[in-house]
Design an enzyme around this catalytic site. Structure first.
Site, mmCIF file in Angstrom:
data_model
loop_
_atom_site.group_PDB
_atom_site.id
_atom_site.type_symbol
_atom_site.label_atom_id
_atom_site.label_comp_id
_atom_site.label_asym_id
_atom_site.label_seq_id
_atom_site.Cartn_x
_atom_site.Cartn_y
_atom_site.Cartn_z
ATOM 1 N N PHE A 143 12.989 8.172 4.402
ATOM 2 C CA PHE A 143 11.572 8.375 4.686
ATOM 3 C C PHE A 143 10.932 7.008 4.932
ATOM 4 O O PHE A 143 11.431 5.983 4.465
ATOM 5 C CB PHE A 143 10.883 9.064 3.511
ATOM 6 C CG PHE A 143 11.313 10.498 3.310
ATOM 7 C CD1 PHE A 143 10.475 11.539 3.627
ATOM 8 C CD2 PHE A 143 12.580 10.785 2.803
ATOM 9 C CE1 PHE A 143 10.880 12.862 3.449
ATOM 10 C CE2 PHE A 143 12.997 12.095 2.622
ATOM 11 C CZ PHE A 143 12.140 13.139 2.948
ATOM 12 N N ALA A 156 6.910 4.882 5.564
ATOM 13 C CA ALA A 156 5.454 4.953 5.513
ATOM 14 C C ALA A 156 4.867 3.561 5.634
ATOM 15 O O ALA A 156 5.511 2.564 5.314
ATOM 16 C CB ALA A 156 5.004 5.599 4.200
ATOM 17 N N GLY A 183 -1.317 -11.189 15.126
ATOM 18 C CA GLY A 183 -0.822 -9.822 15.050
ATOM 19 C C GLY A 183 0.320 -9.681 14.073
ATOM 20 O O GLY A 183 0.738 -10.647 13.416
ATOM 21 N N CYS A 190 -6.522 -6.586 3.120
ATOM 22 C CA CYS A 190 -7.781 -6.449 3.848
ATOM 23 C C CYS A 190 -8.922 -7.174 3.129
ATOM 24 O O CYS A 190 -9.990 -7.395 3.708
ATOM 25 C CB CYS A 190 -8.126 -4.977 4.052
ATOM 26 S SG CYS A 190 -7.970 -3.966 2.576
ATOM 27 N N TYR A 249 -10.341 -3.063 19.355
ATOM 28 C CA TYR A 249 -11.181 -2.148 18.594
ATOM 29 C C TYR A 249 -12.482 -1.781 19.291
ATOM 30 O O TYR A 249 -13.020 -0.692 19.044
ATOM 31 C CB TYR A 249 -11.523 -2.770 17.227
ATOM 32 C CG TYR A 249 -10.317 -3.270 16.487
ATOM 33 C CD1 TYR A 249 -9.510 -2.396 15.758
ATOM 34 C CD2 TYR A 249 -9.947 -4.612 16.525
ATOM 35 C CE1 TYR A 249 -8.385 -2.855 15.074
ATOM 36 C CE2 TYR A 249 -8.829 -5.071 15.848
ATOM 37 C CZ TYR A 249 -8.048 -4.192 15.127
ATOM 38 O OH TYR A 249 -6.935 -4.645 14.467
ATOM 39 N N LYS A 255 -1.446 -13.184 5.163
ATOM 40 C CA LYS A 255 -0.979 -11.822 4.920
ATOM 41 C C LYS A 255 -0.977 -11.482 3.439
ATOM 42 O O LYS A 255 -1.578 -10.504 3.032
ATOM 43 C CB LYS A 255 0.434 -11.654 5.509
ATOM 44 C CG LYS A 255 1.131 -10.354 5.169
ATOM 45 C CD LYS A 255 0.498 -9.158 5.848
ATOM 46 C CE LYS A 255 1.339 -7.898 5.631
ATOM 47 N NZ LYS A 255 0.676 -6.705 6.141
ATOM 48 N N PHE A 302 -32.107 15.450 8.643
ATOM 49 C CA PHE A 302 -33.074 14.403 8.983
ATOM 50 C C PHE A 302 -33.885 14.060 7.743
ATOM 51 O O PHE A 302 -34.368 14.924 7.026
ATOM 52 C CB PHE A 302 -34.012 14.860 10.092
ATOM 53 C CG PHE A 302 -35.262 14.010 10.197
ATOM 54 C CD1 PHE A 302 -35.166 12.643 10.473
ATOM 55 C CD2 PHE A 302 -36.523 14.558 9.971
ATOM 56 C CE1 PHE A 302 -36.309 11.842 10.541
ATOM 57 C CE2 PHE A 302 -37.663 13.764 10.046
ATOM 58 C CZ PHE A 302 -37.563 12.414 10.325
ATOM 59 N N ASP A 355 -8.060 -17.331 21.404
ATOM 60 C CA ASP A 355 -7.334 -16.095 21.681
ATOM 61 C C ASP A 355 -6.959 -16.060 23.156
ATOM 62 O O ASP A 355 -7.739 -16.478 24.015
ATOM 63 C CB ASP A 355 -8.167 -14.863 21.331
ATOM 64 C CG ASP A 355 -7.296 -13.615 21.181
ATOM 65 O OD1 ASP A 355 -7.111 -13.157 20.046
ATOM 66 O OD2 ASP A 355 -6.786 -13.112 22.204
ATOM 67 N N GLU A 406 11.226 -5.231 -4.600
ATOM 68 C CA GLU A 406 10.104 -5.981 -4.023
ATOM 69 C C GLU A 406 10.436 -7.465 -3.973
ATOM 70 O O GLU A 406 10.840 -8.047 -4.980
ATOM 71 C CB GLU A 406 8.831 -5.731 -4.848
ATOM 72 C CG GLU A 406 7.641 -6.597 -4.478
ATOM 73 C CD GLU A 406 7.240 -6.446 -3.017
ATOM 74 O OE1 GLU A 406 7.183 -7.491 -2.322
ATOM 75 O OE2 GLU A 406 6.996 -5.304 -2.575
ATOM 76 N N HIS A 430 0.816 -1.221 0.000
ATOM 77 C CA HIS A 430 0.000 0.000 0.000
ATOM 78 C C HIS A 430 0.848 1.268 0.000
ATOM 79 O O HIS A 430 0.746 2.102 -0.891
ATOM 80 C CB HIS A 430 -0.929 -0.008 1.209
ATOM 81 C CG HIS A 430 -1.823 -1.199 1.268
ATOM 82 N ND1 HIS A 430 -2.644 -1.553 0.229
ATOM 83 C CD2 HIS A 430 -2.013 -2.133 2.233
ATOM 84 C CE1 HIS A 430 -3.314 -2.648 0.551
ATOM 85 N NE2 HIS A 430 -2.948 -3.018 1.760
#
Length: 450
Positions: free
Chosen positions: A275, A277, A241, A42, A186, A132, A422, A177, A32, A10
């Site tokens: 950098f 991300a 995780g 996802c 969450y 994954k 409304f 779990d 890569e 991503h």
């Protein structure tokens, strides 16, 4: 300007596409490990469950698209070392085994994350799988066709989505779990209780508050042993995780204790030429004004885009994140943003909350579903810090609204009187967000907050 980008899911894909457009004169190299880019992990459970029929829809870019933009794409290449002082990287071609050294003026670290694999006895047995990437998704589908009983270890988003997929495929499913409830990162307990009751009504076995001790079997896994008993199974999927893939920069840039790279508001690490991300780094977290590790695709694409904007000079700040996310399971829609009572307690923060139960629209309409909304706020400043919602109606966009409220430091009392429309098809004359604010407004307040 020579830019090296390590990893292209991503964040990497977003950075590369934007840099190629913004700086056509730059020499951009992408390294890569996989044979594909931009896989939407996802959507993995949707693919496994057969909702997504064509897996190509889960890719929003390709090596060919990047090459057409003038990018030098090195697929199935592994970066084995980074020398930040000389600005050089060691690269190995995974197909030929040949190694070389490349240089860079700017380095973009978008190496993402990898599933945590605890050192449990027997974890190397066949049919213990990870969830994954695209290749792992294909393995799960292939092995799942022959499995009658599937055990999922880890009750986060991916874990519960896979439970749904396998239950709907007619498999017997066990969910394990170590925490005593699902989705605990969450949602608070009054929300997860609803989902757990629904799981049990569908004959899904929940082994919560149990830790896996070992796996047993011959070549293939046959049994999961927990500290609460045994589970006979044909296949195990580990979803406990993720950890950031940052070993290449360990000791070379500032990191959190878990290895997530710290970045400033312009996605720059403590090394001005590097950098970062996406899932490999920590994000500015608005509810606490600190940094947090929140591996979400939404964070990754925003951060990757900001890298491109700022790589030549700082010009666009990251506005921070609330960790906003949503989930659809067995017809139930849920979403959250910011702090829950559970996460606040884990951080040692004092919060107050108000919970309301409403109908999503007037009861004179053909259908009118229950909505449970919980809003969390600072007891002194009254600033909104988080929210959670669950309903059979899709009211999850309300959490996007509350994410903006948290980001802009709105108070819970201001929420009571925000202008919402409304219309009987959609909502009530008093929007349930307003009602949450009104309910909080009626609670006793500190004198200085009134």
């Amino acid at each position: 300007m020579k830019i090296a980008v390590i990893g292209s899911t991503h964040a990497g894909t977003a950075a590369v596409r934007n840099m190629a457009e913004l700086y056509p004169e730059a020499e951009i190299h992408v390294y890569e490990r996989n044979d594909n880019v931009s896989f939407l992990s996802c959507g993995l459970a949707l693919y496994v469950g057969g909702v997504v029929k064509d897996p190509q829809g889960l890719f929003y870019s390709s090596p060919e698209e990047m090459k057409a933009m003038g990018v030098h794409v090195h697929m199935e290449h592994d970066v084995t070392n980074i020398d930040t002082e000389s600005r050089k990287i060691n690269v190995t071609d995974m197909k030929t085994g040949e190694s070389r050294t490349d240089s860079y003026d700017r380095l973009v670290m978008t190496t993402g994350s990898w599933p945590v694999t605890p050192p449990i006895e027997g974890i190397d047995l066949d049919n213990i799988l990870l969830a994954k990437n695209f290749n792992q998704a294909n393995t799960i589908i292939e092995r799942g066709e022959k499995a009658e009983h599937v055990t999922v270890v880890g009750a986060g988003y991916i874990g519960v989505e896979l439970v749904e997929a396998f239950q709907q495929a007619g498999k017997k499913v066990t969910l394990i779990d170590g925490v005593d409830r699902i989705l605990n990162k969450y949602l608070d307990k009054e929300f997860t209780d609803i989902v757990e009751d629904d799981f049990r009504s569908k004959d899904i076995e929940l082994r919560l508050g149990e830790s896996v001790v070992r796996f047993e079997g011959g070549e293939h896994v046959q049994r999961v042993i927990t500290d609460g008993g045994a589970v006979e199974t044909d296949m195990v999927i580990m979803c406990v995780g993720f950890r950031p893939n940052t070993d290449l920069l360990k000791g070379k840039v500032d990191m959190l204790d878990n290895g997530a790279i710290r970045v400033n508001d312009y996605m720059q690490t403590s090394d001005p030429a590097v950098f970062a991300a996406g899932d490999c780094c920590a994000v500015p977290y608005n509810p606490t004004a600190g940094h947090a590790y929140i591996p979400l695709a939404t964070n990754a694409v925003r951060m990757g885009t900001l890298v491109a904007r700022n790589i030549m000079k700082p010009q666009m700040r990251h506005v921070g994140t609330q960790g906003t996310s949503g989930l659809h399971i067995f017809g139930m829609n849920m979403a959250s943003t910011g702090l829950t009572e559970t996460s606040a307690e884990a951080m040692g923060l004092e919060v107050k909350s108000v919970t309301i139960n409403e109908k999503h629209r007037p009861e004179f309409m053909p259908t009118s579903e229950d909505v449970k909304l919980k809003v969390t706020f600072d007891p002194n400043s009254r600033r909104l810090l988080g929210a959670q919602v669950i309903s059979k109606a899709d009211v999850t966009q309300s959490i996007n609204t509350l994410s903006v409220c948290v980001q802009t430091r709105m108070t819970v009392d201001e929420l009571a009187f925000v202008d919402f429309f409304f219309q009987p098809h959609f909502n009530q004359p008093w929007n349930f967000l307003n009602k949450a604010g009104l309910a909080a407004f009626e609670q006793p307040q500190p004198e200085h907050a009134q």
